[in-house]
Motif scaffolding. Structure first.
Motif, PDB file in Angstrom:
ATOM      1  N   ASP A 279      -4.492   3.244 -13.899  1.00  0.00           N
ATOM      2  CA  ASP A 279      -5.556   3.276 -14.899  1.00  0.00           C
ATOM      3  C   ASP A 279      -6.293   4.605 -14.775  1.00  0.00           C
ATOM      4  OD1 ASP A 279      -8.419   2.831 -15.880  1.00  0.00           O
ATOM      5  OD2 ASP A 279      -7.385   1.046 -16.617  1.00  0.00           O
ATOM      6  N   CYS A 280      -6.400   5.346 -15.876  1.00  0.00           N
ATOM      7  CA  CYS A 280      -6.998   6.675 -15.835  1.00  0.00           C
ATOM      8  C   CYS A 280      -8.492   6.635 -15.543  1.00  0.00           C
ATOM      9  CB  CYS A 280      -6.762   7.401 -17.158  1.00  0.00           C
ATOM     10  SG  CYS A 280      -5.032   7.748 -17.461  1.00  0.00           S
ATOM     11  N   SER A 281      -9.150   5.556 -15.900  1.00  0.00           N
ATOM     12  CA  SER A 281     -10.600   5.479 -15.710  1.00  0.00           C
ATOM     13  C   SER A 281     -10.973   5.037 -14.309  1.00  0.00           C
ATOM     14  CB  SER A 281     -11.213   4.504 -16.733  1.00  0.00           C
ATOM     15  OG  SER A 281     -10.930   4.930 -18.052  1.00  0.00           O
ATOM     16  N   THR A 282     -10.265   4.017 -13.814  1.00  0.00           N
ATOM     17  CA  THR A 282     -10.636   3.440 -12.520  1.00  0.00           C
ATOM     18  C   THR A 282      -9.732   3.893 -11.379  1.00  0.00           C
ATOM     19  OG1 THR A 282      -9.224   1.498 -12.866  1.00  0.00           O
ATOM     20  CG2 THR A 282     -11.486   1.401 -13.722  1.00  0.00           C
ATOM     21  N   GLY A 283      -8.559   4.394 -11.725  1.00  0.00           N
ATOM     22  CA  GLY A 283      -7.598   4.766 -10.682  1.00  0.00           C
ATOM     23  C   GLY A 283      -6.890   3.578 -10.078  1.00  0.00           C
ATOM     24  N   ALA A 284      -7.015   2.401 -10.713  1.00  0.00           N
ATOM     25  CA  ALA A 284      -6.383   1.195 -10.180  1.00  0.00           C
ATOM     26  C   ALA A 284      -4.896   1.167 -10.556  1.00  0.00           C
ATOM     27  CB  ALA A 284      -7.079  -0.045 -10.726  1.00  0.00           C
ATOM     28  N   ASN A 285      -4.115   0.566  -9.666  1.00  0.00           N
ATOM     29  CA  ASN A 285      -2.685   0.417  -9.912  1.00  0.00           C
ATOM     30  C   ASN A 285      -2.449  -0.753 -10.873  1.00  0.00           C
ATOM     31  OD1 ASN A 285       0.195  -0.728  -8.089  1.00  0.00           O
ATOM     32  ND2 ASN A 285       0.142   0.786  -9.691  1.00  0.00           N
ATOM     33  N   ARG A 286      -1.910  -0.456 -12.047  1.00  0.00           N
ATOM     34  CA  ARG A 286      -1.636  -1.512 -13.031  1.00  0.00           C
ATOM     35  C   ARG A 286      -0.305  -2.195 -12.778  1.00  0.00           C
ATOM     36  NH1 ARG A 286      -3.061   0.718 -19.103  1.00  0.00           N
ATOM     37  NH2 ARG A 286      -5.302   1.027 -18.838  1.00  0.00           N
ATOM     38  N   LEU A 287       0.704  -1.408 -12.392  1.00  0.00           N
ATOM     39  CA  LEU A 287       2.058  -1.963 -12.329  1.00  0.00           C
ATOM     40  C   LEU A 287       2.907  -1.100 -11.400  1.00  0.00           C
ATOM     41  CD1 LEU A 287       3.826  -4.209 -13.651  1.00  0.00           C
ATOM     42  CD2 LEU A 287       4.491  -2.526 -15.378  1.00  0.00           C
ATOM     43  N   THR A 288       3.799  -1.749 -10.655  1.00  0.00           N
ATOM     44  CA  THR A 288       4.774  -1.044  -9.809  1.00  0.00           C
ATOM     45  C   THR A 288       6.166  -1.430 -10.264  1.00  0.00           C
ATOM     46  OG1 THR A 288       3.292  -0.982  -7.899  1.00  0.00           O
ATOM     47  CG2 THR A 288       5.637  -0.697  -7.466  1.00  0.00           C
ATOM     48  N   LEU A 289       6.971  -0.422 -10.587  1.00  0.00           N
ATOM     49  CA  LEU A 289       8.324  -0.641 -11.094  1.00  0.00           C
ATOM     50  C   LEU A 289       9.329  -0.231 -10.024  1.00  0.00           C
ATOM     51  CD1 LEU A 289       7.768   0.974 -14.609  1.00  0.00           C
ATOM     52  CD2 LEU A 289       7.450  -1.411 -13.950  1.00  0.00           C
ATOM     53  N   SER A 290      10.210  -1.146  -9.670  1.00  0.00           N
ATOM     54  CA  SER A 290      11.233  -0.869  -8.656  1.00  0.00           C
ATOM     55  C   SER A 290      12.616  -1.043  -9.260  1.00  0.00           C
ATOM     56  CB  SER A 290      11.053  -1.796  -7.456  1.00  0.00           C
ATOM     57  OG  SER A 290      11.148  -3.158  -7.865  1.00  0.00           O
ATOM     58  N   GLY A 291      13.612  -0.643  -8.509  1.00  0.00           N
ATOM     59  CA  GLY A 291      15.000  -0.753  -8.968  1.00  0.00           C
ATOM     60  C   GLY A 291      15.790   0.516  -8.760  1.00  0.00           C
ATOM     61  N   ALA A 292      15.102   1.647  -8.584  1.00  0.00           N
ATOM     62  CA  ALA A 292      15.804   2.915  -8.353  1.00  0.00           C
ATOM     63  C   ALA A 292      16.396   2.909  -6.951  1.00  0.00           C
ATOM     64  CB  ALA A 292      14.852   4.090  -8.527  1.00  0.00           C
ATOM     65  N   GLY A 293      17.601   3.481  -6.836  1.00  0.00           N
ATOM     66  CA  GLY A 293      18.270   3.518  -5.535  1.00  0.00           C
ATOM     67  C   GLY A 293      17.825   4.676  -4.670  1.00  0.00           C
ATOM     68  N   GLN A 294      17.301   5.740  -5.287  1.00  0.00           N
ATOM     69  CA  GLN A 294      16.797   6.889  -4.536  1.00  0.00           C
ATOM     70  C   GLN A 294      15.541   7.414  -5.229  1.00  0.00           C
ATOM     71  OE1 GLN A 294      19.681   9.880  -3.362  1.00  0.00           O
ATOM     72  NE2 GLN A 294      21.308   8.369  -3.138  1.00  0.00           N
ATOM     73  N   ALA A 295      15.107   8.617  -4.846  1.00  0.00           N
ATOM     74  CA  ALA A 295      13.848   9.170  -5.353  1.00  0.00           C
ATOM     75  C   ALA A 295      13.852   9.265  -6.877  1.00  0.00           C
ATOM     76  CB  ALA A 295      13.609  10.546  -4.744  1.00  0.00           C
ATOM     77  N   VAL A 296      12.703   8.935  -7.471  1.00  0.00           N
ATOM     78  CA  VAL A 296      12.529   9.078  -8.920  1.00  0.00           C
ATOM     79  C   VAL A 296      12.022  10.491  -9.191  1.00  0.00           C
ATOM     80  CG1 VAL A 296      11.336   8.210 -10.954  1.00  0.00           C
ATOM     81  CG2 VAL A 296      12.032   6.620  -9.144  1.00  0.00           C
ATOM     82  N   MET A 297      12.758  11.233 -10.035  1.00  0.00           N
ATOM     83  CA  MET A 297      12.466  12.653 -10.252  1.00  0.00           C
ATOM     84  C   MET A 297      11.721  12.931 -11.554  1.00  0.00           C
ATOM     85  SD  MET A 297      13.678  13.731  -7.482  1.00  0.00           S
ATOM     86  CE  MET A 297      13.433  15.478  -7.735  1.00  0.00           C
ATOM     87  N   CYS A 298      11.778  12.023 -12.522  1.00  0.00           N
ATOM     88  CA  CYS A 298      11.142  12.273 -13.814  1.00  0.00           C
ATOM     89  C   CYS A 298      10.784  10.939 -14.458  1.00  0.00           C
ATOM     90  CB  CYS A 298      12.094  13.063 -14.719  1.00  0.00           C
ATOM     91  SG  CYS A 298      11.443  13.414 -16.363  1.00  0.00           S
ATOM     92  N   VAL A 299       9.591  10.860 -15.070  1.00  0.00           N
ATOM     93  CA  VAL A 299       9.188   9.666 -15.824  1.00  0.00           C
ATOM     94  C   VAL A 299       8.638  10.093 -17.180  1.00  0.00           C
ATOM     95  CG1 VAL A 299       8.743   8.154 -13.851  1.00  0.00           C
ATOM     96  CG2 VAL A 299       6.932   9.661 -14.670  1.00  0.00           C
ATOM     97  N   ARG A 300       8.899   9.257 -18.190  1.00  0.00           N
ATOM     98  CA  ARG A 300       8.397   9.509 -19.545  1.00  0.00           C
ATOM     99  C   ARG A 300       8.034   8.176 -20.200  1.00  0.00           C
ATOM    100  NH1 ARG A 300       8.330  13.891 -17.815  1.00  0.00           N
ATOM    101  NH2 ARG A 300       9.281  15.818 -18.617  1.00  0.00           N
ATOM    102  N   PHE A 301       6.947   8.163 -20.984  1.00  0.00           N
ATOM    103  CA  PHE A 301       6.574   7.005 -21.795  1.00  0.00           C
ATOM    104  C   PHE A 301       7.272   7.093 -23.147  1.00  0.00           C
ATOM    105  CE2 PHE A 301       2.884   6.570 -18.977  1.00  0.00           C
ATOM    106  CZ  PHE A 301       2.783   5.194 -18.870  1.00  0.00           C
ATOM    107  N   SER A 302       7.637   5.935 -23.700  1.00  0.00           N
ATOM    108  CA  SER A 302       8.076   5.905 -25.088  1.00  0.00           C
ATOM    109  C   SER A 302       6.864   6.124 -25.991  1.00  0.00           C
ATOM    110  CB  SER A 302       8.747   4.567 -25.408  1.00  0.00           C
ATOM    111  OG  SER A 302       7.829   3.498 -25.262  1.00  0.00           O
TER     112      SER A 302
END
Length: 537
Positions: A279-302
């Motif tokens: 959350d940009c205002s509070t800095g709280a963690n909204r969601l954690t997404l798992s499933g990657a087998g190694q380091a995640v190098m890039c993320v993008r929103f639709s």
């Protein structure tokens, strides 16, 4: 069987012994007879001598005695020859006896060796029988264990079916709770956004009031409406220079970050194999997404914010739903680490760039690869133009390449712009300008219409720390920001090509990526310690 081998030798030896005994007896008889004959010969000689003496006297006669002596001597000679022959045969028999004794000794030695072998074989047989008995007992134990395990397996299968049913039921309950929680979180976020907007409007009204009071005007006459305030807030673009909040976001280094379209959430991808929403205002963690087998190098929103796309070092990219937190699609096909990924403007396609020197275009509705583009050098980052017609990619060889998205052909190459590998490429909001960052510690601003380099952004404090360091434009394209190896964030004025501000003191390690909020009033920076800093105006 063993005594049969001796039987011919024993029989031959018995025959020789009997023959030797007969010869010995015959020799003794001959010796006795010879002795008698010698004695008789001696007597006869004495008589013959006496007769000769008598014959020499008148009227004596001795012819008959001489003849008897000659016969005796011939007889003695014959017996002596027989005795000699007997000695010879006895010697031959003795030699034969010696040879037979030697053969018997050899056979006895062979027999002894065979007996030793038999004893050894018997010992081996006993051991083999012992081993066989042990193996039989072990086999019986294993069969008993197998039966027990089979029974346990059947019981576990029954238990598994029950647990699976419970898991399905819990999954349904979880989804319901998650939906309720997401609705609640979104509602809370909306409330926070309204509160922030109201606070910002009040702040601006207070500033305007102070300015008007200083100028001697009427504050009420110049007070902005709430709609005008919202418009001003949306279009405002100032350099965020104050660290509002610092979050320890990941256990591993953060490689990438991005804002959603509304500017209310930030997604981060890390070496700990997770993607997290903040959350940009509070800095709280909204969601954690798992499933990657190694380091995640890039993320993008639709575009709608409904999905998050993540590229990973396990040679795959994944599409997560922000509503359920589950993987919607997994895109596999690259044979190298996937460093970058991006949505098309309509979010119906994605493009991924890999270390295997290829770009791949994927259909999101069907989840398969539509086209593979061979790009001659490892791709570190890519982006798409707003109309989706062109793909821009930055490469290990220091070149920036432009591709026709429909045909998959290279339309232009910017070579010689950077002297080292390109770490990131990004477009301004209007799509007219390209920002490229490199390990040569420079950022280039390129006109997308003419491919002309307009500015080279440099600073004595700026050092690119990693091969995937991400830079960004501000929403209106007036500023550019990039993280440095010393933990600072450098902000340049794009129009002037000079450094605007250096944000320091919040990061202790290399800043790996930065992202500017679409509202223009917040900047997010992430470092290799796993920390996220939200900068505000």
């Amino acid at each position: 069987v063993q005594s049969n081998g001796f039987r011919p030798l024993i029989q031959q030896q018995d025959i020789l012994r009997k023959s030797q005994a007969a010869l010995l007896e015959h020799r003794r008889a001959l010796e006795s007879e010879v002795a008698q004959l010698k004695q008789m010969n001696l007597v006869l000689r004495e008589k013959s001598d006496a007769r000769g003496h008598h014959r020499s006297s008148p009227g004596g006669s001795g012819g008959g005695g001489g003849q008897g002596t000659a016969d005796q001597e011939a007889r003695i000679q014959q017996l002596q020859e027989d005795l000699t022959a007997s000695y010879k045969r006895n010697s031959e028999n003795a030699q034969a006896m010696l040879e037979l004794s030697a053969q018997i000794q050899e056979v006895q030695a062979s027999l002894a060796k065979r007996e030793d072998d038999i004893v050894q074989l018997k010992s081996d047989l006993d051991r083999s029988q012992d081993h066989c008995a042990k193996y039989k007992n072990a086999l019986k134990d294993l069969q008993v264990t197998k039966r027990v395990l089979q029974e346990e397996l059947q019981a576990l299968q029954v238990e598994y079916v029950k647990m699976e049913e419970q898991h399905t039921k819990l999954g349904v309950d979880y989804n319901e709770l998650l939906d309720r929680w997401m609705k609640k979180a979104n509602s809370d976020a909306d409330k926070v956004n309204v509160a922030n907007e109201f606070y910002n409007n009040m702040l601006k009204m207070q500033r305007n009031t102070e300015l008007l009071q200083q100028a001697g005007g009427d504050p009420a006459a110049h007070a902005p409406s709430s709609a005008a305030a919202r418009q001003y807030s949306a279009l405002a673009e100032r350099v965020p220079a104050t660290p509002r909040k610092t979050v320890s976001a990941h256990r591993g280094e953060i490689n990438t970050c991005t804002y959603n379209g509304a500017g209310t959430a930030v997604a981060t991808g890390s070496g700990d194999k997770t993607v997290r929403l903040w959350d940009c205002s509070t800095g709280a963690n909204r969601l954690t997404l798992s499933g990657a087998g190694q380091a995640v190098m890039c993320v993008r929103f639709s575009a709608s914010g409904e999905f998050i796309l993540g590229a990973s070092n396990d040679n795959a990219s994944r599409l997560w739903s922000t509503k359920t937190g589950r993987v919607r699609h997994t895109f596999t096909g690259h044979i190298g680490k996937v460093y970058s990924a991006a949505f098309s403007s309509d979010s119906k396609k994605i493009v991924t760039g890999s270390h295997d020197r290829t770009l791949k275009v994927w259909d999101l509705t069907k989840g398969y690869c539509m086209r593979t583009i061979f790009c001659f050098s490892s791709c570190n980052d890519l982006c798409l133009t707003t109309d989706g017609a062109r793909i821009v990619s930055g490469h290990l060889d220091g070149n920036v390449r432009f591709w026709d998205a429909a045909q998959g052909e290279c339309s232009h190459v910017l070579s010689g712009v950077h002297t080292k590998q390109v770490t990131s490429v990004s477009l301004s909001a209007d799509g007219n300008f390209l920002l490229s960052a490199s390990r040569d510690n420079t950022l280039k601003v390129v006109d997308m219409r003419t491919y002309e380099v307009l500015h080279s952004l440099e600073d004595e404090l700026y050092r690119s720390g990693i091969n995937w360091s991400r830079a960004c434009f501000s929403p209106k394209g007036n500023y550019a920001a990039a993280g440095s190896a010393d933990g600072s964030v450098v902000v340049w004025n794009v129009q002037k090509g000079t450094t605007e501000k250096v944000l320091e003191g919040s990061h202790q390690r290399t800043v790996s990526c930065v992202a500017w909020s679409p509202t223009g009033e917040q900047l997010c920076s992430c470092d290799r310690n796993g920390n996220v800093v939200f900068w505000g105006v």
